[in-house]
Design a protein around this motif. Structure first.
Motif, PDB file in Angstrom:
ATOM      1  N   PRO A 226       0.800  -1.227   0.000  1.00 48.44           N
ATOM      2  CA  PRO A 226       0.000   0.000   0.000  1.00 48.44           C
ATOM      3  C   PRO A 226       0.833   1.279   0.000  1.00 48.44           C
ATOM      4  O   PRO A 226       0.365   2.321  -0.456  1.00 48.44           O
ATOM      5  N   GLN A 227       2.046   1.221   0.502  1.00 48.50           N
ATOM      6  CA  GLN A 227       2.904   2.408   0.565  1.00 48.50           C
ATOM      7  C   GLN A 227       3.817   2.529  -0.653  1.00 48.50           C
ATOM      8  O   GLN A 227       4.669   3.426  -0.703  1.00 48.50           O
ATOM      9  N   GLY A 228       3.652   1.662  -1.638  1.00 48.71           N
ATOM     10  CA  GLY A 228       4.543   1.649  -2.798  1.00 48.71           C
ATOM     11  C   GLY A 228       4.416   2.890  -3.662  1.00 48.71           C
ATOM     12  O   GLY A 228       3.368   3.549  -3.691  1.00 48.71           O
ATOM     13  N   ASN A 229       5.477   3.186  -4.382  1.00 43.13           N
ATOM     14  CA  ASN A 229       5.524   4.370  -5.247  1.00 43.13           C
ATOM     15  C   ASN A 229       5.017   3.997  -6.641  1.00 43.13           C
ATOM     16  O   ASN A 229       5.785   3.870  -7.588  1.00 43.13           O
ATOM     17  N   TYR A 230       3.693   3.806  -6.756  1.00 37.06           N
ATOM     18  CA  TYR A 230       3.074   3.383  -8.009  1.00 37.06           C
ATOM     19  C   TYR A 230       2.027   4.409  -8.424  1.00 37.06           C
ATOM     20  O   TYR A 230       1.370   5.019  -7.582  1.00 37.06           O
ATOM     21  N   CYS A 231       1.866   4.543  -9.720  1.00 38.26           N
ATOM     22  CA  CYS A 231       0.861   5.463 -10.250  1.00 38.26           C
ATOM     23  C   CYS A 231       0.195   4.820 -11.455  1.00 38.26           C
ATOM     24  O   CYS A 231       0.864   4.216 -12.287  1.00 38.26           O
ATOM     25  N   CYS A 232      -1.126   4.943 -11.556  1.00 41.93           N
ATOM     26  CA  CYS A 232      -1.867   4.444 -12.717  1.00 41.93           C
ATOM     27  C   CYS A 232      -2.770   5.553 -13.236  1.00 41.93           C
ATOM     28  O   CYS A 232      -3.672   6.004 -12.521  1.00 41.93           O
ATOM     29  N   ASN A 233      -2.539   6.002 -14.456  1.00 44.47           N
ATOM     30  CA  ASN A 233      -3.383   7.009 -15.084  1.00 44.47           C
ATOM     31  C   ASN A 233      -4.179   6.370 -16.217  1.00 44.47           C
ATOM     32  O   ASN A 233      -3.593   5.748 -17.114  1.00 44.47           O
ATOM     33  N   LEU A 234      -5.497   6.524 -16.166  1.00 35.77           N
ATOM     34  CA  LEU A 234      -6.365   6.088 -17.243  1.00 35.77           C
ATOM     35  C   LEU A 234      -6.824   7.311 -18.020  1.00 35.77           C
ATOM     36  O   LEU A 234      -7.247   8.304 -17.422  1.00 35.77           O
TER      37      LEU A 234
END
Length: 265
Positions: A226-234
């Motif tokens: 949950p604290q990961g440096n992830y990003c998802c843009n749709l």
């Protein structure tokens, strides 16, 4: 764009206008070629001071060797190794020049089969990955909605138009791979991305690869860390390819300077 050669590999090389010795290594989408103006987001990256390299996989097109799923991954692991410190040769001019990079970003596109998402499994030093409209597994293709491309559609297009370029695509190992039986499927190896900085992008009108799969992949990764440096843009109402590639490239470049990720659906 220049063509470079070292050992068995050929690369298309795009030089930054004001280089900062940062290199983006790109998995070109398929079926495609690396040097016929197909990397249409290259100018955005070079304007942002990145150099960009796009390899012919081992055994693909002009590179030597055998084109297999694992050799596709080795292409990028070896590219990182070579470009850390080596002497490149320009295929057109035969000019030799030294190349040395310390900062690498890996960018995977479409039927580059999401292999960028597998790299940390083989090299734990790989920490920065961008992936646009990726394949996360094969057996689900064609099952999310009626128009989505299937593996059969993909192979038919290769065998009709690109057979001499993808000269090993009919090996049994590829058949196993397309059945998700090679242990080289991103969805099954998601744990290796736990400590990466990851940017995912997909257009919601993509009928080649359904955006829902990227969304599900991101949610599974966030559940793992949950604290990961992830990003998802749709990207609403945008299609597969350039329509999504350009805004996603601009957005991924913005993340480099610390702007907020806007994951949304």
């Amino acid at each position: 764009m220049e063509l470079l050669k070292f050992w068995k590999l050929i690369w298309a090389f795009y030089r930054a206008k004001n280089p900062l010795h940062k290199l983006i290594i790109v998995w070109i989408w398929a079926p495609n070629l690396v040097d016929v103006d197909n990397l249409r987001n290259a100018y955005i990256l070079t304007d942002a001071w990145y150099d960009v390299i796009v390899p012919d996989y081992y055994g693909f097109c002009r590179s030597e060797g055998k084109f297999t799923p694992m050799n596709s991954i080795r292409t990028f692991l070896d590219t990182k190794k070579f470009f850390s410190d080596w002497i490149a040769t320009n295929v057109y001019t035969w000019e030799n020049f030294k190349i040395s990079y310390k900062d690498f970003i890996f960018l995977g596109l479409s039927y580059g089969w999401g292999a960028a998402l597998l790299l940390p499994k083989f090299d734990k030093t790989i920490k920065k990955i961008w992936v646009f409209y990726p394949i996360t597994n094969y057996t689900s293709l064609g099952k999310y909605w009626g128009k989505e491309e299937t593996v059969e559609d993909f192979l038919n297009s290769i065998n009709l138009w690109f057979k001499k370029i993808y000269k090993w695509i009919n090996l049994p190992v590829w058949e196993k791979h397309f059945e998700d039986k090679t242990n080289l499927i991103p969805l099954e190896n998601i744990k290796y991305l736990k400590n990466t900085t990851l940017f995912l992008a997909h257009g919601t009108k993509d009928i080649s690869i359904c955006y829902e799969k990227t969304k599900e992949f991101y949610e599974k990764l966030k559940k793992l860390n949950p604290q990961g440096n992830y990003c998802c843009n749709l990207y609403e109402n945008l299609w597969h390819g350039k329509e999504t590639m350009i805004p996603a490239t601009i957005r991924s470049e913005e993340r480099r300077v610390g702007k907020e990720c806007r994951s949304r659906w």
